[in-house]
Write an enzyme that holds these catalytic residues in place. Structure first.
Site, PDB file in Angstrom:
ATOM      1  N   GLU A 427      -7.698  -1.759   4.530  1.00 23.90           N
ATOM      2  CA  GLU A 427      -7.146  -2.134   3.236  1.00 23.90           C
ATOM      3  C   GLU A 427      -6.734  -3.599   3.273  1.00 23.90           C
ATOM      4  OE1 GLU A 427      -3.558   0.075   2.946  1.00 23.90           O
ATOM      5  OE2 GLU A 427      -2.765  -1.079   1.264  1.00 23.90           O
ATOM      6  N   ASP A 501      -2.358   1.040   5.439  1.00 26.20           N
ATOM      7  CA  ASP A 501      -0.943   0.847   5.760  1.00 26.20           C
ATOM      8  C   ASP A 501      -0.191   2.163   5.634  1.00 26.20           C
ATOM      9  OD1 ASP A 501      -1.330  -1.810   6.173  1.00 26.20           O
ATOM     10  OD2 ASP A 501      -0.664  -2.431   4.175  1.00 26.20           O
ATOM     11  N   ASP A 503       2.263   3.070   3.989  1.00 24.76           N
ATOM     12  CA  ASP A 503       3.177   3.059   2.832  1.00 24.76           C
ATOM     13  C   ASP A 503       2.501   3.781   1.668  1.00 24.76           C
ATOM     14  OD1 ASP A 503       1.252   1.356   1.956  1.00 24.76           O
ATOM     15  OD2 ASP A 503       2.506  -0.442   1.963  1.00 24.76           O
ATOM     16  N   ASP A 505       1.055   2.691  -1.091  1.00 27.74           N
ATOM     17  CA  ASP A 505      -0.254   2.168  -1.472  1.00 27.74           C
ATOM     18  C   ASP A 505      -1.320   2.618  -0.481  1.00 27.74           C
ATOM     19  OD1 ASP A 505       0.512   0.991  -3.772  1.00 27.74           O
ATOM     20  OD2 ASP A 505       0.719  -1.035  -2.928  1.00 27.74           O
TER      21      ASP A 505
END
Ligand code: 0RA
Length: 640
Positions: A427, A501, A503, A505
């Site tokens: 990403e 990641d 998180d 997103d």
């Protein structure tokens, strides 16, 4: 403990012991998916009580200590004594496998795949369970540990004459060794789905694990009609009124909501059987598709939109732009297929066909304008398909993708042997940069994808394939487009590794990629070529030593090893881009030291399901949700 420790008691212990010995047989996995199934199992009991017409409100709480409570305002689990066993009905339900059904309840026991195993399974796999039943003006409580009752029913008078049941349980770490952390998103997705499927039932969901509790209420008076409204919220509708059918035949209940949209060119039909999403379809969907095609054709002929010498509209023409939810309740459901998400009962096909046929015919006969616009839409689809077919023949299967070169941002590996090659889908450019520098270029390729890629839910096939990021992905992998045969021998890497990641997103992009693979390149997931990389969340430094921790639990465990007043620093990695290339290699990419999670088809199916209810939703509550829960989401605790 009960005093009559006889044959019955021994049988009970053996039953629960069998569950603890082979938990997988009862709940599928002892990973996160199985853990979450415990909640679904308990909630299903309350839903049954709601379906029987005795319960309007279900409250699900994730408590501060990590346990979960499910409370309902139903009649309460019966507490009267069985003369034969000397045990209460409650204790029987809690300790004997599959005992629930014997005490009345609905005839629509959810038995797809992993559901419907009974609350005793939850009891067997929990460190402790506390049950409260409000009935006959009294509160009845009982506590169990690893399935074993710790006391006789404690009965105390209650002033209020309310009825209901509350089950609180803490899953057993001895069973769920990877951890017992519940994930809000996953539970919220299923609870919201259940609220849509059971009109009018209010489900409150509260997470107490942070300082401020976070709460959401799901309640849809319109049931699946509202679900369809929600699914069409950003589309232009073709007719004002949702077409709704509900009926019963031979004990099978059928509910269907239909809406055609102007600016949509594929169909989006969700099927459910006994509240379980049937991702792989089945007889209810076959029945629905058959009756839609037949009815629209017959009305089109009656209205002279198709002439006598012209051929019928094809099913896919009729379904173009259609959004639908079909929910059936079958007394004895048979679930088939690898993921047990395909309804097999053959009688359901005809029942759906005839019930929907009657209503749809009448609906369209009385609304000729709506009938005409649906027919016109299907005719356009038919003409477009014809034109596309002729164009394809002209080009002789020379697809754009076949001839396109490898994407510019792919950093390919030097090996040409797919069996030893891997591709990291990363990403963002900054993480892509670290990965490119950190990799072993002989066999590791890197493909950075930008931003949110695209929202598959809101777009049609042609747009998906026009999307740059998806094109780059398909070309890099060496694959063709859906509709042409999938050719594994063309796959350029035998490990396709998603590295995002840790998180929200990252979770979103991972869900999106899995959904894409599940819907359009399912063979990849089927054959086990897809993996998730597991980057660390923390680096703990103490003196000259350092440690990487891959979950919050690992971090806590590491810190506990230190003496009370030790000096140390904790670095939290907010994104892969923050890691030095060497660090990324060492922790996440080096085959010697990394850990990869292989995606199974069930994981991809689950991603697809969560995606449908949650990911398309961009209203304010979701933003708020992400802000509240963003830091809690942990890649390593996910199955997906
Ligand atoms: C069977 C019979 C009756 C209630 C229930 C089951 C029941 C089970 C659960 C599990 C969670 N919540 C529940 N609520 C109700 C009642 C029979 C009667 O009162 O006549």
């Amino acid at each position: 403990m009960t005093s009559n420790y006889g044959a019955d008691q021994i049988q009970v212990l053996e039953g629960l012991e069998a569950v603890r010995k082979r938990p997988g047989m009862y709940i599928g996995t002892t990973g996160p998916r199985g853990l979450h199934h415990l909640v679904y199992e308990v909630v299903d009991n309350s839903i049954d009580e709601a379906l029987a017409g005795h319960c309007t409100h279900i409250e699900v709480d994730i408590n501060k200590d990590g346990s979960v409570s499910v409370m309902d305002n139903g009649r309460g689990i019966p507490t009267d004594k069985h003369t034969k066993t000397g045990k209460s009905a409650l204790e029987t339900v809690m300790t004997i496998l599959h005992a629930g059904g014997k005490f009345g309840g609905g005839g629509y026991k959810v038995s797809g795949g992993l559901h419907g195993v009974g609350i005793s399974v939850v009891n067997a796999l929990s460190e402790w369970v506390e049950v409260k039943v409000w009935r006959d003006g009294k509160l009845h409580t009982q506590r169990y540990e690893r399935g074993i009752p710790q006391n006789e029913l404690i009965i105390s008078p209650e002033l209020e004459h309310a009825t209901g049941t509350c089950v609180t349980f803490l899953p057993d770490l001895q069973i769920f060794t990877v951890g017992i952390e519940f994930e809000y998103t996953l539970l919220a997705g299923r609870l919201r789905e259940l609220a849509y499927l059971n009109a009018g039932v209010a489900i409150t969901f509260t997470d107490h694990r942070q300082n401020e509790p976070y709460s959401e209420i799901y309640c849809y008076e319109g049931g699946i009609k509202e679900y369809v409204v929600y699914m069409c919220r950003e589309k232009e509708i073709l007719h004002p009124e949702i077409i709704y059918v509900s009926g019963e035949r031979n004990g099978t209940y059928v509910e269907v909501a239909l809406q055609w949209c102007i600016d949509s060119y594929n169909d989006n039909i969700l099927g459910f059987a006994n509240n379980i999403r049937t991702i792989d379809g089945g007889t209810h969907l076959e029945g629905l598709k058959a009756v839609l095609t037949r009815t629209v054709n017959s009305i089109a002929r009656k209205r002279n939109k198709i002439k006598e010498n012209e051929s019928n509209l094809a099913g896919e023409n009729v379904r173009e732009g259609l959004t639908a939810v079909i929910s059936v309740k079958v007394p004895d459901p048979e679930f088939e297929g690898q993921t047990k998400t395909k309804l097999g009962n053959t009688e359901v096909r005809g029942i759906v066909d005839s019930l929907v046929g009657e209503t749809l015919n009448e609906f369209l006969e009385f609304r000729p304008q709506i009938a005409d616009s649906i027919i016109e839409k299907a005719l356009q689809a038919f003409r477009a398909a014809e034109a596309a077919r002729r164009a394809r023949e002209l080009v002789r299967r020379k697809s754009v993708l076949e001839s396109s070169p490898l994407p510019g941002k792919l950093a390919d590996c030097s090996s040409r042997d797919p069996s030893e090659s891997e591709i990291y889908i990363v990403e963002g450019d900054s993480a892509g940069g670290s990965a490119k520098q950190g990799r072993d270029r002989r066999f590791q390729a890197i493909l950075p994808l930008r931003g949110k890629i695209l929202n598959i839910e809101k777009t049609d096939d042609s747009k998906i394939y026009k999307n740059n990021e998806i094109q780059a992905l398909i070309t890099a992998l060496g694959l063709g487009i859906r509709g042409e045969e999938f050719d594994v021998s063309a796959l350029r890497y035998h490990r396709v590794i998603i590295m995002t990641d840790a998180d929200v997103d990252g979770a979103h992009i991972r869900t999106l990629l899995l959904t894409f693979f599940y819907r359009y390149q399912r063979e990849l997931a089927d054959q086990g070529y897809i993996y998730i990389a597991c980057p660390p969340l923390y680096k703990v430094e103490r003196g000259r030593n350092y440690y990487y921790c891959y979950s919050d639990r690992e971090l806590q465990e590491k810190l506990r090893e230190f003496p009370p007043n030790a000096n140390y620093t904790i670095q939290r990695f907010k994104g892969l881009g923050e890691m030095m290339p060497e660090q990324l290699w060492q922790t996440t990419m080096n085959p010697e030291t990394r850990s990869l999670k292989r995606i199974e088809i069930e994981d991809a199916a689950e991603a697809d399901r969560v995606f449908t209810v949650l990911m398309g939703d961009r209203v304010a509550p979701r933003r708020e949700f992400i802000e509240t829960h963003g830091t809690k989401l942990n890649l390593n605790d996910l199955d997906i």
